[in-house]
Write a protein that holds these residues in place. Structure first.
Motif, PDB file in Angstrom:
ATOM      1  N   SER A  29       2.317   6.463   8.945  1.00  0.00           N
ATOM      2  CA  SER A  29       2.831   4.811   7.550  1.00  0.00           C
ATOM      3  C   SER A  29       1.722   3.798   8.063  1.00  0.00           C
ATOM      4  O   SER A  29       1.852   3.543   9.504  1.00  0.00           O
ATOM      5  N   PRO A  30       1.720   2.898   7.434  1.00  0.00           N
ATOM      6  CA  PRO A  30       0.925   1.914   8.268  1.00  0.00           C
ATOM      7  C   PRO A  30       1.564   0.930   8.996  1.00  0.00           C
ATOM      8  O   PRO A  30       1.332   0.678   9.523  1.00  0.00           O
ATOM      9  N   ASN A  44       0.977  -1.198  -0.290  1.00  0.00           N
ATOM     10  CA  ASN A  44       0.255   0.205  -0.290  1.00  0.00           C
ATOM     11  C   ASN A  44       1.263   1.313  -0.322  1.00  0.00           C
ATOM     12  O   ASN A  44       0.523   2.053   0.636  1.00  0.00           O
ATOM     13  N   TYR A  79       0.042   5.124   1.076  1.00  0.00           N
ATOM     14  CA  TYR A  79      -1.268   4.866   1.871  1.00  0.00           C
ATOM     15  C   TYR A  79      -1.002   5.477   3.588  1.00  0.00           C
ATOM     16  O   TYR A  79      -0.063   5.222   3.886  1.00  0.00           O
ATOM     17  N   LYS A  80      -1.689   6.511   3.952  1.00  0.00           N
ATOM     18  CA  LYS A  80      -1.309   7.098   5.135  1.00  0.00           C
ATOM     19  C   LYS A  80      -2.973   6.319   5.445  1.00  0.00           C
ATOM     20  O   LYS A  80      -3.376   6.014   5.210  1.00  0.00           O
ATOM     21  N   ILE A  81      -2.805   6.496   7.530  1.00  0.00           N
ATOM     22  CA  ILE A  81      -3.981   6.568   8.480  1.00  0.00           C
ATOM     23  C   ILE A  81      -3.873   7.199   9.659  1.00  0.00           C
ATOM     24  O   ILE A  81      -2.500   7.810   9.927  1.00  0.00           O
ATOM     25  N   ARG A  84      -8.424   5.484  10.303  1.00  0.00           N
ATOM     26  CA  ARG A  84      -8.967   4.947   8.835  1.00  0.00           C
ATOM     27  C   ARG A  84      -7.527   4.873   7.574  1.00  0.00           C
ATOM     28  O   ARG A  84      -6.957   6.438   7.728  1.00  0.00           O
ATOM     29  N   TRP A  85      -7.695   4.329   6.890  1.00  0.00           N
ATOM     30  CA  TRP A  85      -7.058   5.083   5.565  1.00  0.00           C
ATOM     31  C   TRP A  85      -7.396   5.799   4.824  1.00  0.00           C
ATOM     32  O   TRP A  85      -8.366   6.277   4.358  1.00  0.00           O
ATOM     33  N   SER A  86      -6.296   6.827   4.375  1.00  0.00           N
ATOM     34  CA  SER A  86      -6.600   7.485   3.381  1.00  0.00           C
ATOM     35  C   SER A  86      -7.684   7.561   2.156  1.00  0.00           C
ATOM     36  O   SER A  86      -6.567   6.095   1.513  1.00  0.00           O
ATOM     37  N   SER A  93      -7.480  -2.373   4.723  1.00  0.00           N
ATOM     38  CA  SER A  93      -6.061  -1.656   3.143  1.00  0.00           C
ATOM     39  C   SER A  93      -6.420  -1.499   2.400  1.00  0.00           C
ATOM     40  O   SER A  93      -7.491  -2.698   2.365  1.00  0.00           O
TER      41      SER A  93
END
Length: 807
Positions: free
Chosen positions: A329-330, A312, A315-317, A606-608, A564
């Motif tokens: 970051s994850p 991923n 992608y950010k959380i 929450r995932w971006s 994810s």
């Protein structure tokens, strides 16, 4: 006040706890990323010492303690421990090569202290008495894995602790950090002379030219030992361009031929120094950590966290710790504080373009209701979206960006004892067209309930709550409005009789459907084919049935999985109270191993909705083009500027008429900043603006701080005094003098030439009264009597105490 110009110099950004500081351009002196301070751990039991409470994670190597904050990644603490073990047991047979060194270090209380960043270290160490036997090491300079990309400062800081606390005391005639010892005499030759302080220019031919002016003679010996040994062991090969401003003998051959005395000392087997460079792969005995989560939290192979990041990318959380809004970051790295939502914040969600994170917060005066906010993830600009005077329970923007849905409670839980009796309230779901809402926000207004339409409601006496909004991220090509999932709870907060069901509805109010009973907190996957629930179950739309995710290896309760973007992993909450973040594969297998992401407390992660590529290569800077320019602002007589580092803002430069605008931007755009660290601030060119900006700092409740290398004068001292609390490290310089004026004959005169009751004195006295300076009038006249406008007086330690400059 008039400015007194002084020579500037580069210095490290933390006051060293022992004499040795970072060398060259290694990680210990390089700038760190802007990383906000991670959430504070739950307070430790009262029987713990302040040190144990602030640095609860621990291990020991032959009895020598290594301590870390709970937010420090376990693999980095283990790496530091293994490097220490390799230095002390270089043949890795499980016993110390030189027991005398170990005994001395243990008896002295030698301790390596670790935190993720410099800013988080300073926060953790606040209130702990500094000791000569403590050595800091930051997680962002500790490189456990691929060390080819960046120098591993662990090799330096651990060695500093060993030689400073161990070798210099066991063998004072050889390794003593004072003039006359064998290694000090060798250093004097390497520096071209015996310099008690840093010379303005080193003699030609010197090969050790360390120029950190906070480093005294003892510190110089520690650094010299580090450079020599690590060069002999091969750590500096290939780094000549990077380090030659301080050290030029970067290989064993160069040390042997140019500095034969140093080479002879460091390779003398009598002292049992390492002859092989540590690499963090110690095999002498097993090293374990205490004080960490009781789970397989280290993920020793890093397989899960590495895999989720690679699957991923970018992608950010987003999440809150119930007070601040963060993005990470994850794998738990690159934590960035987006907004200060204190005293309480929650219900985060992303806008569909990942430009904004939306959340609810009771930010404001006491008894403020929870209102809706959003923060720009790039600029950190915070916007208040609503002014209901009633609690916002959740909110979210539809995937097409056309609608904003908001759950609103019928009252304000923060008034009186309302929060203890939530059954008296109910909630409704509202919806508004985003174009209309944006027009309001652009005009500086906020949404009211009258601007919105009811989407789901029921009579208050039915005691229904509609909340936990989550939009389906994908849309079918059927021309219909987007779908929203939410929960309907009857008699909320009355556990013995309440029940919660999950519904879906379209943005236009059509197709309201009871999806499943006795489930709550629905979270869609990215394909819109699964809807996860709080209890780790999920509804599979393709199968038309409820199934369950499995996670093993974590002892505490887990809940609220969010899948994810690639669908292969899930982040979830671990525990109750201060909830931690867990990561596992999205699997129904009974052996699906989960790991805890160390150091973060997460609520509703929450995932971006899409990858985010932010510029993280440089720090946020206000008042200058970049951090390098701001660092040199005082030297180049440039306007004062700020370098943002989490909750700290480093200040450099001349205070001029633009300072009010610069401070206004700081307060608006960086609400997380709590402390101004004045570095090089030689004075002001505009006293009126300076005092106005200083009052703004005071009114905002900010603290001020001086580090050991800080050098401030004149108006810079006034700015420092505005802090509601003030810290001064030993070695900091505070210069005071009179301001100047031109008399009737055109001659420059000092302020102390004016009568004591002259009105021009009044503005300064009133300022000192405003910021509650000790004895404001007496202090003012002390400053103008201390030196004339064309001179400077540096306050002595006794004067700092007399005038209560630190508070």
């Amino acid at each position: 006040m008039y400015i007194v110009r002084k020579n500037s110099f580069l210095a490290i950004t933390i006051s060293c706890l022992i004499g040795a500081c970072g060398g060259g351009n290694s990680a210990s002196t390089s700038e760190t990323k802007t990383t906000p301070s991670v959430p504070t751990p739950t307070p430790a039991p009262s029987q713990k010492t302040p040190l144990e409470s602030a640095f609860p994670v621990s291990t020991n190597i032959f009895g020598i303690t290594i301590r870390a904050t709970s937010s420090t990644k376990p693999d980095k603490v283990l790496h530091a421990a293994k490097v220490m073990a390799e230095y002390l047991d270089n043949n890795e047979d499980g016993t110390a090569d030189n027991p005398l060194i170990v005994e001395q270090m243990v008896n002295a209380g030698a301790t390596l202290l670790m935190a993720p960043t410099e800013a988080s270290f300073e926060e953790a160490a606040e209130g702990i008495e500094q000791q000569d036997v403590f050595q800091p090491l930051f997680g962002d300079e500790t490189i456990p894995d691929d060390q080819s990309t960046r120098f591993d400062a662990t090799l330096e800081e651990v060695l500093h602790l060993i030689t400073h606390v161990g070798y210099s005391k066991v063998y004072p005639e050889i390794f003593g950090e004072n003039t006359g010892s064998a290694i000090a005499q060798a250093m004097d030759i390497a520096r071209g002379g015996q310099f008690e302080t840093i010379p303005q220019v080193y003699p030609e031919g010197a090969w050790y030219t360390y120029d950190d002016r906070t480093c005294d003679y003892s510190c110089m010996v520690t650094e010299y030992t580090y450079w020599g040994l690590t060069s002999i062991l091969g750590a500096q090969v290939g780094r000549l361009d990077e380090i030659q401003n301080e050290w030029t003998l970067n290989t064993a051959e160069k040390v042997k031929s140019k500095d034969a005395e140093l080479y002879s000392i460091l390779t003398n087997d009598s002292y049992r120094l390492a002859n092989t460079l540590p690499n963090g792969d110690y095999q002498g005995f097993e090293i374990t950590l205490s004080g960490t989560n009781k789970t397989p939290a280290v993920d020793s192979s890093h397989e899960i966290l590495q895999s989720v990041v690679s699957s991923n990318p970018n992608y950010k959380i987003a999440y809150t710790d119930e007070s601040y809004v963060y993005m990470m970051s994850p794998d738990g790295s690159n934590i960035t504080m987006l907004a200060d939502g204190s005293p309480i914040a929650g219900y985060v969600s992303w806008g569909p373009d990942a430009k904004f994170v939306y959340f609810a917060s009771a930010k404001g005066e006491a008894e403020s209701a929870w209102e809706a906010f959003r923060v720009n993830v790039e600029s950190k600009e915070l916007t208040k979206l609503t002014d209901f005077g009633k609690d916002v329970r959740s909110l979210g923007v539809s995937p097409d960006g056309d609608y904003l849905a908001v759950s609103v409670m019928s009252g304000n839980s923060n008034i009186g004892d309302n929060n203890d009796n939530l059954t008296q309230f109910n909630t409704d779901l509202y919806i508004v067209d985003m174009r209309s809402a944006q027009e309001l926000w652009d005009s500086g207004r906020t949404l009211s309930l009258s601007d919105m339409d009811i989407l789901v409601s029921s009579p208050a006496n039915e005691q229904f709550w509609y909340e936990e909004i989550n939009w389906r991220p994908t849309q079918d090509n059927d021309g219909k409005a987007p779908i929203l999932a939410y929960t309907q709870t009857w008699r909320y907060d009355e556990d013995d009789v309440s029940y919660t069901n999950v519904f879906t509805i379209r943005a236009d109010g059509s197709d309201k459907t009871l999806l499943i009973e006795n489930k709550d907190q629905p979270i869609w996957d990215f394909e819109g084919s699964k809807l996860s629930f709080l209890d780790m179950s999920f509804y599979d739309f393709d199968a038309g049935s409820v199934r369950r995710w499995q996670v093993t290896g974590i002892d505490e309760d887990i809940a609220a999985p969010a899948l994810s973007p690639d669908g292969g992993f899930m982040i979830f909450e671990v525990g109750d109270g201060s909830r931690k973040a867990g990561m596992a594969r999205a699997s129904e297998a009974i052996n699906n191993h989960g790991v805890i992401i160390g150091g973060v407390n997460v609520y509703e992660p929450r995932w971006s909705p899409q990858p985010i590529e932010l510029n993280t290569s440089s720090k946020t800077v206000i008042g200058a083009i970049n951090a390098n320019q701001c660092k040199k602002a005082a030297e180049l007589d440039k306007p004062a500027c700020f370098i943002i580092n989490g909750r700290h803002a480093e200040m450099n430069g001349v205070i001029g008429p633009n300072i009010v605008e610069t401070v206004s931007q700081l307060l608006k755009d960086q609400p997380q900043v709590k402390t101004i660290v004045l570095n090089q601030v030689p004075g002001s060119e505009d006293d009126v603006s300076n005092l106005m900006a200083a009052k703004m700092i005071h009114d905002a409740g900010l603290s001020t701080e001086l580090l050991a290398h800080s050098d401030i004068a004149s108006g810079g001292v006034d700015f420092f005094i505005a802090g509601v609390s003030r810290k001064i490290a030993s070695g900091a310089k505070l210069g005071v003098h009179a301001w100047g004026y031109e008399d009737a004959n055109g001659h420059l005169r000092s302020a102390n030439d004016l009568p004591r009751d002259h009105q021009e004195h009044r503005r300064y006295i009133e300022f000192y009264e405003y910021v509650k300076q000790h004895s404001p009038k007496d202090f003012y006249f002390y400053t103008i009597d201390a030196a004339s406008f064309d001179d400077i007086h540096y306050m002595t330690e006794d004067e700092l105490i007399q005038w209560n400059i630190a508070r």
